[in-house]
Design an enzyme around this catalytic site. Structure first.
Site, PDB file in Angstrom:
ATOM      1  N   SER A 143      31.117  50.854  39.926  1.00  0.00           N
ATOM      2  CA  SER A 143      31.475  51.471  38.641  1.00  0.00           C
ATOM      3  C   SER A 143      30.353  52.414  38.206  1.00  0.00           C
ATOM      4  O   SER A 143      29.242  52.330  38.736  1.00  0.00           O
ATOM      5  CB  SER A 143      31.629  50.353  37.590  1.00  0.00           C
ATOM      6  OG  SER A 143      31.718  50.861  36.286  1.00  0.00           O
ATOM      7  N   TYR A 156      28.632  42.705  33.030  1.00  0.00           N
ATOM      8  CA  TYR A 156      29.492  43.549  33.871  1.00  0.00           C
ATOM      9  C   TYR A 156      28.627  44.537  34.657  1.00  0.00           C
ATOM     10  O   TYR A 156      28.791  44.703  35.869  1.00  0.00           O
ATOM     11  CB  TYR A 156      30.506  44.282  32.991  1.00  0.00           C
ATOM     12  CG  TYR A 156      31.453  45.188  33.752  1.00  0.00           C
ATOM     13  CD1 TYR A 156      32.518  44.662  34.472  1.00  0.00           C
ATOM     14  CD2 TYR A 156      31.283  46.571  33.749  1.00  0.00           C
ATOM     15  CE1 TYR A 156      33.393  45.487  35.164  1.00  0.00           C
ATOM     16  CE2 TYR A 156      32.148  47.408  34.447  1.00  0.00           C
ATOM     17  CZ  TYR A 156      33.203  46.857  35.148  1.00  0.00           C
ATOM     18  OH  TYR A 156      34.072  47.673  35.847  1.00  0.00           O
ATOM     19  N   LYS A 160      28.062  45.005  38.770  1.00  0.00           N
ATOM     20  CA  LYS A 160      28.402  46.237  39.488  1.00  0.00           C
ATOM     21  C   LYS A 160      27.182  46.831  40.188  1.00  0.00           C
ATOM     22  O   LYS A 160      27.317  47.481  41.234  1.00  0.00           O
ATOM     23  CB  LYS A 160      29.070  47.235  38.537  1.00  0.00           C
ATOM     24  CG  LYS A 160      30.447  46.767  38.034  1.00  0.00           C
ATOM     25  CD  LYS A 160      31.423  46.514  39.193  1.00  0.00           C
ATOM     26  CE  LYS A 160      32.792  46.050  38.739  1.00  0.00           C
ATOM     27  NZ  LYS A 160      33.735  45.843  39.856  1.00  0.00           N
TER      28      LYS A 160
HETATM   29  N1  LIG Z   1      39.232  50.670  34.558  1.00  0.00           N
HETATM   30  C1  LIG Z   1      38.062  51.243  34.655  1.00  0.00           C
HETATM   31  O1  LIG Z   1      37.711  52.103  33.834  1.00  0.00           O
HETATM   32  C2  LIG Z   1      37.124  50.910  35.789  1.00  0.00           C
HETATM   33  C3  LIG Z   1      35.965  51.683  35.920  1.00  0.00           C
HETATM   34  C4  LIG Z   1      35.070  51.399  36.944  1.00  0.00           C
HETATM   35  C5  LIG Z   1      35.330  50.349  37.817  1.00  0.00           C
HETATM   36  N2  LIG Z   1      36.459  49.611  37.661  1.00  0.00           N
HETATM   37  C6  LIG Z   1      36.666  48.517  38.617  1.00  0.00           C
HETATM   38  O2  LIG Z   1      37.841  48.755  39.348  1.00  0.00           O
HETATM   39  C7  LIG Z   1      38.469  47.521  39.713  1.00  0.00           C
HETATM   40  C8  LIG Z   1      39.919  47.509  39.231  1.00  0.00           C
HETATM   41  O3  LIG Z   1      39.932  47.698  37.829  1.00  0.00           O
HETATM   42  P1  LIG Z   1      41.281  47.962  36.987  1.00  0.00           P
HETATM   43  O4  LIG Z   1      40.895  48.854  35.870  1.00  0.00           O
HETATM   44  O5  LIG Z   1      42.399  48.315  37.892  1.00  0.00           O
HETATM   45  O6  LIG Z   1      41.480  46.483  36.370  1.00  0.00           O
HETATM   46  P2  LIG Z   1      42.821  45.717  35.896  1.00  0.00           P
HETATM   47  O7  LIG Z   1      42.339  44.657  34.999  1.00  0.00           O
HETATM   48  O8  LIG Z   1      43.853  46.673  35.428  1.00  0.00           O
HETATM   49  O9  LIG Z   1      43.356  45.076  37.268  1.00  0.00           O
HETATM   50  C9  LIG Z   1      42.585  44.114  37.947  1.00  0.00           C
HETATM   51  C10 LIG Z   1      43.478  43.348  38.913  1.00  0.00           C
HETATM   52  O10 LIG Z   1      42.634  42.383  39.582  1.00  0.00           O
HETATM   53  C11 LIG Z   1      43.278  41.124  39.560  1.00  0.00           C
HETATM   54  N3  LIG Z   1      42.277  40.058  39.555  1.00  0.00           N
HETATM   55  C12 LIG Z   1      41.391  39.746  38.587  1.00  0.00           C
HETATM   56  N4  LIG Z   1      40.659  38.683  38.933  1.00  0.00           N
HETATM   57  C13 LIG Z   1      41.098  38.299  40.158  1.00  0.00           C
HETATM   58  C14 LIG Z   1      40.732  37.263  41.045  1.00  0.00           C
HETATM   59  N5  LIG Z   1      39.795  36.364  40.714  1.00  0.00           N
HETATM   60  N6  LIG Z   1      41.365  37.176  42.235  1.00  0.00           N
HETATM   61  C15 LIG Z   1      42.342  38.048  42.549  1.00  0.00           C
HETATM   62  N7  LIG Z   1      42.724  39.063  41.762  1.00  0.00           N
HETATM   63  C16 LIG Z   1      42.109  39.183  40.571  1.00  0.00           C
HETATM   64  C17 LIG Z   1      44.099  41.103  38.270  1.00  0.00           C
HETATM   65  O11 LIG Z   1      45.141  40.151  38.319  1.00  0.00           O
HETATM   66  C18 LIG Z   1      44.583  42.541  38.196  1.00  0.00           C
HETATM   67  O12 LIG Z   1      45.806  42.712  38.880  1.00  0.00           O
HETATM   68  C19 LIG Z   1      37.603  46.429  39.066  1.00  0.00           C
HETATM   69  O13 LIG Z   1      36.675  45.930  40.018  1.00  0.00           O
HETATM   70  C20 LIG Z   1      36.876  47.170  37.960  1.00  0.00           C
HETATM   71  O14 LIG Z   1      35.669  46.544  37.604  1.00  0.00           O
HETATM   72  C21 LIG Z   1      37.367  49.869  36.673  1.00  0.00           C
END
Ligand SMILES: NC(=O)c1ccc[n+]([C@@H]2O[C@H](COP(=O)([O-])OP(=O)(O)OC[C@H]3O[C@@H](n4cnc5c(N)ncnc54)[C@H](O)[C@@H]3O)[C@@H](O)[C@H]2O)c1
Length: 260
Positions: A143, A156, A160
């Site tokens: 991230s 968090y 990361k």
């Molecule tokens: N949304 C953002 O702005 C952003 C920015 C940088 C990084 N990220 C990273 O990208 C990745 C995806 O984020 P997103 O925004 O799609 O999140 P989201 O919350 O929309 O989706 C996350 C998915 O992961 C699944 N999940 C959570 N814990 C789990 C576990 N223990 N085992 C299996 N599945 C699990 C959830 O059920 C969900 O379907 C994450 O690692 C997040 O930290 C997101």
């Protein structure tokens, strides 16, 4: 014919958001996809979308924080889809809390998913690749918070940063076997995770609903929030042959927000 035609990819957190977009993009690129998540119903929906793209998928309900479940998921992906070349450790959770208030339980909960989940994902992928002589690729979700520590996102951010460390160390260990390990570092992506971040930030700072999100988006040079598809396009590159000379890297894909 897509750049990764005929390969099999496993994506965790594939039921929604960034993971769903990655799974669909890799399918559009020509891969069959193992879809891993906790949410069985939403996984079924994504499997339908993969089928509409003309690719095969298998859905696997697993908790990435559980070592045995992750190893079993990797084995099942190979069994159901015939091989495995790409593993995307995307699943992650967020927590918003002042550092003065975080508890041991908070720390354990987020490390279990965001750090242990990636450790098990790298480990299971590497073991499968080594066993079958596959020069595969492992791709992890970091991230902007893996490059800068953000206020109210201390734990968090720490997880990361840890993903970047794991990506570097694993890349060095696995390079002699032709296995690459990289990460992607998105910015402010319009998913349910940001709905949570905005609401929780508002609770702690008194900001109006939507104001934190708007403020972050205001800081993006390209002038808009990131879409899951923006992230998936970069992961497609990392998964494909053009990235074969790249390993141990965690590039930012954030529209111009954090600069390194
Ligand atoms: N949304 C953002 O702005 C952003 C920015 C940088 C990084 N990220 C990273 O990208 C990745 C995806 O984020 P997103 O925004 O799609 O999140 P989201 O919350 O929309 O989706 C996350 C998915 O992961 C699944 N999940 C959570 N814990 C789990 C576990 N223990 N085992 C299996 N599945 C699990 C959830 O059920 C969900 O379907 C994450 O690692 C997040 O930290 C997101």
């Amino acid at each position: 014919m897509g750049a990764i035609e005929g390969t099999v990819a496993l994506v965790t957190g594939a039921a929604q958001g960034i993971g769903r977009a990655i799974a669909l993009r890799l399918a559009a690129d020509g891969a069959d996809v193992a879809l891993v998540d906790l949410n069985e119903d939403k996984l079924a929906g994504v499997a339908g979308e993969v089928a509409a793209l003309g690719r095969k998928s298998t859905t696997i309900v697993a908790n990435v924080s559980d070592r045995a479940q992750v190893h079993a998921a990797v084995a099942q992906a190979r069994e159901d889809l015939g091989s495995l070349e790409i593993v995307v450790n995307n699943a992650g959770i967020v927590q918003v809390k002042p550092i003065t208030d975080v508890t041991h339980d908070d720390l354990s909960a987020i490390v279990d998913v965001n750090v242990a989940g990636v450790v098990w994902g790298i480990q299971a992928a590497a073991k499968a690749f080594l066993e079958h002589g596959t020069k595969g690729t492992i791709i992890n979700a970091s991230s902007i918070a893996g490059h800068d520590g953000f206020a109210l996102l201390s734990l968090y951010s720490a997880t990361k940063f840890a993903v970047r460390a794991l990506t570097q160390a694993a890349a060095k260990e696995l390079a002699p076997h032709g296995i690459t390990v990289n990460a992607y570092c998105p910015g402010v992506v319009d998913t349910d995770m940001w709905v949570t971040v905005d609401a929780e930030m508002a609770r702690h700072t008194g900001a109006a609903p939507g104001a934190t999100y708007a403020q972050y988006v205001d800081g993006i040079a390209l002038g808009r929030a990131e879409t899951p598809e923006d992230v998936a396009g970069f992961v497609s590159y990392l998964a494909g042959p053009d990235a074969k000379y790249m390993t141990g890297q965690s590039p930012l894909i954030d529209g111009g927000l954090v600069y390194r």
